[in-house]
Design a protein around this motif. Structure first.
Motif, PDB file in Angstrom:
ATOM      1  N   SER A  38      -3.735  -0.341  -7.405  1.00  0.00           N
ATOM      2  CA  SER A  38      -3.070  -1.403  -8.131  1.00  0.00           C
ATOM      3  C   SER A  38      -4.048  -2.000  -9.135  1.00  0.00           C
ATOM      4  N   GLN A  39      -3.495  -2.509 -10.221  1.00  0.00           N
ATOM      5  CA  GLN A  39      -4.318  -3.170 -11.221  1.00  0.00           C
ATOM      6  C   GLN A  39      -3.582  -4.381 -11.762  1.00  0.00           C
ATOM      7  N   GLU A  44     -10.022  -5.287 -12.166  1.00  0.00           N
ATOM      8  CA  GLU A  44     -10.337  -3.885 -11.962  1.00  0.00           C
ATOM      9  C   GLU A  44      -9.228  -3.215 -11.145  1.00  0.00           C
ATOM     10  N   ARG A  45      -9.141  -1.910 -11.326  1.00  0.00           N
ATOM     11  CA  ARG A  45      -8.217  -1.141 -10.509  1.00  0.00           C
ATOM     12  C   ARG A  45      -8.683  -1.207  -9.049  1.00  0.00           C
ATOM     13  N   GLU A  46      -7.736  -1.424  -8.147  1.00  0.00           N
ATOM     14  CA  GLU A  46      -8.069  -1.633  -6.743  1.00  0.00           C
ATOM     15  C   GLU A  46      -7.400  -0.585  -5.864  1.00  0.00           C
ATOM     16  N   PHE A  47      -8.190  -0.054  -4.951  1.00  0.00           N
ATOM     17  CA  PHE A  47      -7.674   0.947  -4.014  1.00  0.00           C
ATOM     18  C   PHE A  47      -6.766   0.299  -2.987  1.00  0.00           C
ATOM     19  N   GLY A  48      -5.616   0.934  -2.730  1.00  0.00           N
ATOM     20  CA  GLY A  48      -4.708   0.439  -1.714  1.00  0.00           C
ATOM     21  C   GLY A  48      -4.716   1.325  -0.485  1.00  0.00           C
ATOM     22  N   GLY A  49      -4.525   2.610  -0.696  1.00  0.00           N
ATOM     23  CA  GLY A  49      -4.508   3.534   0.432  1.00  0.00           C
ATOM     24  C   GLY A  49      -4.425   4.968  -0.060  1.00  0.00           C
ATOM     25  N   ALA A  50      -4.577   5.883   0.872  1.00  0.00           N
ATOM     26  CA  ALA A  50      -4.522   7.297   0.526  1.00  0.00           C
ATOM     27  C   ALA A  50      -3.915   8.091   1.673  1.00  0.00           C
ATOM     28  N   CYS A  51      -3.352   9.224   1.319  1.00  0.00           N
ATOM     29  CA  CYS A  51      -2.706  10.083   2.299  1.00  0.00           C
ATOM     30  C   CYS A  51      -3.120  11.515   2.035  1.00  0.00           C
ATOM     31  N   ASN A  52      -3.552  12.183   3.094  1.00  0.00           N
ATOM     32  CA  ASN A  52      -3.884  13.598   2.971  1.00  0.00           C
ATOM     33  C   ASN A  52      -2.599  14.400   2.865  1.00  0.00           C
ATOM     34  N   SER A  57      -2.929  12.507   7.315  1.00  0.00           N
ATOM     35  CA  SER A  57      -3.741  11.369   7.732  1.00  0.00           C
ATOM     36  C   SER A  57      -3.814  10.342   6.612  1.00  0.00           C
ATOM     37  N   THR A  58      -3.909   9.078   6.991  1.00  0.00           N
ATOM     38  CA  THR A  58      -3.913   8.007   6.007  1.00  0.00           C
ATOM     39  C   THR A  58      -5.113   7.092   6.196  1.00  0.00           C
ATOM     40  N   MET A  59      -5.462   6.396   5.147  1.00  0.00           N
ATOM     41  CA  MET A  59      -6.477   5.352   5.210  1.00  0.00           C
ATOM     42  C   MET A  59      -6.058   4.256   4.245  1.00  0.00           C
ATOM     43  N   TYR A  60      -6.453   3.028   4.575  1.00  0.00           N
ATOM     44  CA  TYR A  60      -6.054   1.869   3.781  1.00  0.00           C
ATOM     45  C   TYR A  60      -7.243   0.965   3.533  1.00  0.00           C
ATOM     46  N   SER A  61      -7.128   0.182   2.481  1.00  0.00           N
ATOM     47  CA  SER A  61      -8.151  -0.825   2.259  1.00  0.00           C
ATOM     48  C   SER A  61      -7.936  -1.951   3.263  1.00  0.00           C
ATOM     49  N   ASP A  62      -8.979  -2.700   3.519  1.00  0.00           N
ATOM     50  CA  ASP A  62      -8.878  -3.800   4.482  1.00  0.00           C
ATOM     51  C   ASP A  62      -7.856  -4.842   4.054  1.00  0.00           C
ATOM     52  N   SER A  63      -7.712  -5.017   2.757  1.00  0.00           N
ATOM     53  CA  SER A  63      -6.839  -6.073   2.257  1.00  0.00           C
ATOM     54  C   SER A  63      -5.360  -5.772   2.466  1.00  0.00           C
ATOM     55  N   VAL A  64      -5.017  -4.510   2.641  1.00  0.00           N
ATOM     56  CA  VAL A  64      -3.600  -4.155   2.806  1.00  0.00           C
ATOM     57  C   VAL A  64      -3.293  -3.574   4.170  1.00  0.00           C
ATOM     58  N   GLU A  65      -4.309  -3.399   4.991  1.00  0.00           N
ATOM     59  CA  GLU A  65      -4.103  -2.833   6.323  1.00  0.00           C
ATOM     60  C   GLU A  65      -3.050  -3.645   7.064  1.00  0.00           C
ATOM     61  N   GLY A  66      -2.055  -2.956   7.576  1.00  0.00           N
ATOM     62  CA  GLY A  66      -0.983  -3.622   8.295  1.00  0.00           C
ATOM     63  C   GLY A  66       0.202  -4.012   7.422  1.00  0.00           C
ATOM     64  N   ARG A  67      -0.003  -4.045   6.112  1.00  0.00           N
ATOM     65  CA  ARG A  67       1.094  -4.403   5.198  1.00  0.00           C
ATOM     66  C   ARG A  67       1.574  -3.217   4.385  1.00  0.00           C
ATOM     67  N   PHE A  68       0.722  -2.214   4.210  1.00  0.00           N
ATOM     68  CA  PHE A  68       1.063  -1.012   3.468  1.00  0.00           C
ATOM     69  C   PHE A  68       1.241   0.156   4.429  1.00  0.00           C
ATOM     70  N   THR A  69       2.201   1.012   4.129  1.00  0.00           N
ATOM     71  CA  THR A  69       2.355   2.261   4.858  1.00  0.00           C
ATOM     72  C   THR A  69       2.615   3.370   3.855  1.00  0.00           C
ATOM     73  N   ILE A  70       1.790   4.397   3.925  1.00  0.00           N
ATOM     74  CA  ILE A  70       1.956   5.552   3.039  1.00  0.00           C
ATOM     75  C   ILE A  70       2.561   6.691   3.848  1.00  0.00           C
ATOM     76  N   SER A  71       3.537   7.325   3.264  1.00  0.00           N
ATOM     77  CA  SER A  71       4.157   8.487   3.891  1.00  0.00           C
ATOM     78  C   SER A  71       4.400   9.542   2.825  1.00  0.00           C
ATOM     79  N   ARG A  72       4.753  10.728   3.273  1.00  0.00           N
ATOM     80  CA  ARG A  72       4.934  11.820   2.306  1.00  0.00           C
ATOM     81  C   ARG A  72       6.097  12.694   2.721  1.00  0.00           C
ATOM     82  N   GLU A  89       0.308 -12.890  -5.716  1.00  0.00           N
ATOM     83  CA  GLU A  89      -0.977 -12.311  -6.133  1.00  0.00           C
ATOM     84  C   GLU A  89      -0.975 -10.788  -6.060  1.00  0.00           C
ATOM     85  N   ASP A  90       0.086 -10.222  -5.510  1.00  0.00           N
ATOM     86  CA  ASP A  90       0.216  -8.757  -5.472  1.00  0.00           C
ATOM     87  C   ASP A  90       0.836  -8.212  -6.747  1.00  0.00           C
TER      88      ASP A  90
END
Length: 124
Positions: A38-39, A44-52, A57-72, A89-90
């Protein structure tokens, strides 16, 4: 080349949920990891999460952990970002990106292809 197109952005009220989609086309077999960033204006551009892409497998930034879910959805070459409890602020442009490695990265510079982004505005 990989083409990425985001959709699902818009105006939502604080506390609402929103799901963004990212459709991939082109040489998607080389898209091993998908990330969401997100920007906000002036930031600055900010990392939210990623999905393999392969193992899921997924990983999230601390700021969005629990609020974001990535799926594919591999069959449709799509990745989704479910965002809950949106706050003003989002408000930002949200972009998906892909990198040609199995390992995820929190750095924007670690991604090779980017979508054009979709605007998310959260009103109070």
């Amino acid at each position: 080349q990989v083409q990425l197109v985001e959709s699902g952005g818009g105006l939502v009220q604080a506390g609402a949920s929103l799901r963004l989609s990212c459709a991939a086309s082109g040489r998607t077999f080389s898209s091993y990891t998908m990330g969401w960033f997100s920007q906000a204006p002036g930031k600055e551009r900010e990392f939210g999460g990623a999905c393999n892409w392969i193992g899921g497998s997924t990983m999230y930034s601390d700021s969005v952990e629990g609020r974001f879910t990535i799926s594919r959805d591999n069959a449709k070459n799509m990745v989704f970002l479910q965002m809950n409890s949106r706050q003003p602020e989002d408000t930002a442009v949200y972009s998906c990106a892909t990198r040609q490695y199995l390992s995820s990265s929190r750095l924007a510079s670690g991604y090779h292809y980017w979508g054009q982004g979709t605007q998310v505005t959260v009103s109070s």
